[in-house]
Write an enzyme that holds these catalytic residues in place. Structure first.
Site, mmCIF file in Angstrom:
data_model
loop_
_atom_site.group_PDB
_atom_site.id
_atom_site.type_symbol
_atom_site.label_atom_id
_atom_site.label_comp_id
_atom_site.label_asym_id
_atom_site.label_seq_id
_atom_site.Cartn_x
_atom_site.Cartn_y
_atom_site.Cartn_z
ATOM 1 N N ASP A 89 2.294 30.920 39.031
ATOM 2 C CA ASP A 89 2.590 32.298 38.955
ATOM 3 C C ASP A 89 1.274 33.389 38.660
ATOM 4 O OD1 ASP A 89 4.232 34.646 38.697
ATOM 5 O OD2 ASP A 89 4.171 34.913 36.599
ATOM 6 N N HIS A 294 -3.001 34.510 33.024
ATOM 7 C CA HIS A 294 -2.608 35.069 34.222
ATOM 8 C C HIS A 294 -1.862 36.554 34.135
ATOM 9 C CE1 HIS A 294 0.847 32.576 34.187
ATOM 10 N NE2 HIS A 294 1.651 33.856 34.607
#
Length: 774
Positions: A89, A294
């Protein structure tokens, strides 16, 4: 654990060493239960990294530490390394990741995020990803196009329909469970999984370790295609800019930790009482790697996250500054109070010599040091000219400053009748208009004007910034059609040389914001610096700065981790058009045959280049998921640096290091110290295209020294790495610091050396074994 008892076929994968570490510390009993399930094969530690990191913003060395910390943790606590780099992701994938994955002892890569591309559908599912240096990793992108699958017949059928390489491999991974926000698979999903294992009309399904999938594909798949270079994500381009303070603190920590490690390695050699701070450095790197998750460093988290992450970064900065000072004090035997200093110990942690103007707070002018300029009103500092060899500590005698300054052509300030100001040194002449724009930039040695007639640089532009879906994540291409140049600046001359000349620019930005900017030119460089202080209070606006050059090229060059990547300056195809905003690190460069100009920065990552205009994205003002994102004060720096030759012929990489890693200094009493022994503790010869990036103590033996280098321009090289440290052997290693081939030590002018060969963009790690303590 309960599901695993009731469903013996159930396998659960968790991908971040950081989460296991929290469990080990906070829930040790549960951690021991997990370890038992790891042994039985039901609980699968995976990922190879400390966190599921953002792959755009962190430096090359940060990515090394992600793998180093992750793989060492998995091996220490679970007895195995991860073979799969697991990153479902994140928002784009650096072209150096295949090489780093291989150097970290992994073989495979998994993601699915490119299925979200907004313009071009990524054409592959199972393929070989070929990195910047030619390294290849077997890669798979889940054709279910989610990591939150619910075990439904429709998703299973879609996994077959969406598989783009089914002619070569008719298998795929299927990730099920409630991923975002936690929770994992539910019991109903496990029951459905049992029922769909072998159903007519559906693909056959089984629970398995990801290694089993990859190994079977590697063994049976024929003629898999390859994809070369970065995996650019055509969405979430705003993450290069959102939460500006987070990105600034990350860059600051990366550069600080680089200095601390190198200076500490040298200090423990020079000073027997100095102890290399191995545990504290590991802890700080863990904290930095945590913040590179992230959704943290990209700026896509909720407000409370940034209160935590800022506190973490600031604590790392405080600790790193203290450790750096301890190392410097051990290196310099007689630090002195600035008011009584007769000299400076100036520290250069890059591997090439540097001549620069050093800003020294609180330095009093001593008798006979009339060459010291103390005119920089906004800092109230003294300016000292220093020439320092690579990787060394060098003494600057303040009493000789007047003579040293006389040896260089002074920088001058010329006021024009139209209100503009010209800053000029021996290299360039820069004209700043009355509204703060760069209207002329002349290379005096080449007699070349770099700004086209009627164009300008340092053009501040304010855009409407209204993404379709995700405020903090996205910048849209249509925003560029709603640009308003910022006008109405006032300028004031601040410094007039001889070492530095600068002007101050004040301008109102938008409805509620303002900027103060100091534009400066030193006597020692062709680089023109822009120091900015912004009070930012906009609503869904984006601030950029644009430079238009008399240079034409189809490609612009951007720094990436351990190298560079080239991207188009046109929009011929949809693939070109999708790259209207791209990620770069310390610089972007536009070069034609014979000449080029680079834009440098100290904490920005969003760039664009269209035709001959280069743009750096400075600030955004999204309102979700953090309604107060980036509101308040910001300070940052950017610069423009002209150079003869193409990018590959330039020293842009080195200049970008200079801009981000200022020469350190310590006031000293020269009559009581001897710095000669600290000259060139490392040196790199014969290869201007090779960078010595980091020096650290080995993880398992702080007496051994690890040196990491890389080829940065895209060519072969043969380099000689020498050290004045007392070493008895040298080995090539991977990034996990495991010894591979022994390297032959040769006598050098100061110490010993090894000869190294590089292919284009290769990362090379050398481990020196130290002499036993006497």
């Amino acid at each position: 654990m309960d599901y695993m008892e009731r469903y013996p076929e159930y396998k659960f994968a968790a991908s971040q060493a950081q989460q296991f570490e929290w469990m080990r510390v906070l829930y040790p009993v549960l951690f021991e239960r997990v370890k038992e399930k790891v042994k039985s094969g039901q609980f699968i530690p995976i990922g190879a990294a400390w966190s599921e990191f953002d792959a755009n913003i962190p430096s090359g060395e940060s990515l090394v530490r992600q793998f180093l910390l992750g793989q060492r943790f998995f091996e220490k606590h679970f007895g195995e390394r991860s073979k799969v780099f697991w990153l479902p992701d994140t928002f784009g994938y650096s072209s150096q990741l295949p090489q780093l994955v291989k150097l970290a002892g992994a073989e495979y890569f998994f993601t699915q995020k490119l299925s979200w591309n907004s313009i071009n559908k990524f054409p592959h599912t199972t393929f070989y990803w070929v990195g910047l240096d030619g390294s290849r990793v077997l890669t798979h992108m889940a054709p279910s196009e989610t990591y939150n699958a619910q075990v439904t017949s429709g998703q299973l059928v879609d996994s077959v329909k969406n598989h783009k390489d089914i002619a070569y491999s008719n298998e795929s991974l299927y990730l099920y469970g409630n991923g975002d926000g936690g929770g994992g698979p539910l019991e109903a999903m496990l029951e459905r999984m049992r029922r769909v294992e072998d159903v007519d009309g559906l693909p056959r399904v089984k629970s398995a370790h990801p290694n089993e999938f990859y190994e079977h594909v590697k063994k049976t798949a024929k003629e898999l295609v390859s994809w070369k270079g970065e995996l650019y994500f055509e969405l979430h381009r705003g993450t290069y800019t959102s939460q500006a303070l987070t990105k600034k603190l990350n860059r600051q920590c990366e550069m600080l930790l680089r200095d601390v490690e190198m200076l500490s390695v040298v200090a423990q050699t020079v000073d027997p009482s100095f102890v290399y701070p191995a545990e504290e450095l590991t802890r700080m790197w863990q904290q930095v790697c945590l913040n590179q998750f992230h959704d943290v460093i990209p700026g896509s988290s909720i407000e409370i996250v940034y209160k935590d992450s800022t506190a973490i970064y600031e604590e790392v900065v405080v600790s790193a500054v203290a450790l750096k000072q301890q190392a410097l004090s051990s290196l310099v035997a007689s630090p002195a109070d600035a008011a009584r200093a007769t000299g400076l110990a100036v520290v250069n942690t890059t591997a090439w010599p540097r001549t620069e103007v050093v800003a020294v707070p609180g330095l009093a002018q001593q008798a006979g040091s009339g060459g010291v300029q103390q005119m920089r009103k906004r800092d109230d500092v003294a300016l000292v000219l220093a020439t320092v060899p690579g990787c060394s500590v060098h003494a600057v005698d303040l009493s000789t400053q007047a003579a040293a300054v006389e040896q260089v052509a002074p920088v001058r300030v010329v006021r024009e009748e139209d209100g503009s100001v010209v800053l000029q040194n021996a290299f360039v002449a820069a004209r700043i208009s009355a509204d703060g724009r760069l209207t002329s930039f002349v290379d005096l040695q080449k007699q070349r004007e770099l700004v086209p007639s009627g164009a300008s640089g340092n053009v501040l532009e304010l855009f409407d910034d209204l993404p379709i879906y995700w405020d903090a994540w996205d910048i849209e291409i249509y925003s560029q059609e709603k640009v308003r140049p910022v006008r109405g600046a006032t300028i004031t001359v601040v410094d007039e040389g001889p070492l530095v000349a600068s002007i101050e620019v004040e301008v109102k930005v938008g409805k509620a914001s303002s900027m103060r900017q100091w534009i400066s030119l030193s006597a020692s460089s062709a680089r023109l610096d822009f120091d900015c202080d912004v009070d930012w209070h906009e609503n869904r606006k984006c601030l950029k700065v644009a430079f238009t050059w008399d240079i034409y090229s189809d490609l612009a060059t951007y720094e990436t981790q351990f190298g560079v990547v080239q991207r188009p300056t046109h929009r011929n195809t949809t693939w070109d058009m999708a790259k209207f905003e791209v990620c770069g690190h310390k610089f972007a460069d536009l070069s034609e045959y014979g000449y080029g100009v680079a834009v440098l920065n100290d904490c920005k990552y969003g760039y664009s280049a269209l035709a001959n205009t280069m743009t750096l994205t400075l600030l955004r003002a999204p309102k979700a998921p953090d309604a107060n994102c980036d509101m308040g004060r910001h300070s940052f720096r950017y610069a423009v640096y002209p150079h003869a030759g193409t990018f590959s012929d330039s020293n842009v990489v080195q200049e970008a290091y200079h801009f981000n890693s200022a020469l350190s200094h310590l006031p000293v009493d020269l009559s009581a110290t001897n710095l000669a022994a600290l000259s060139s503790f490392f040196a790199l010869d014969n290869a201007p295209n090779v960078v010595l990036d980091s020096v650290k103590a080995a993880e398992d033996d702080s007496r051994d020294v690890v040196v990491r280098l890389y080829e940065t321009y895209g060519g072969h090289a043969r380099a000689v790495l020498s050290t004045s440290l007392d070493v008895v052997a040298a080995h090539a290693t991977n990034i996990l610091e495991e010894k591979d081939a022994e390297l032959e030590l040769q006598q050098a002018a100061q110490g010993q050396s090894v000869a190294l060969s590089f292919r284009p963009f290769q990362i090379v790690t050398v481990r020196f074994s130290a002499s036993p303590r006497k």
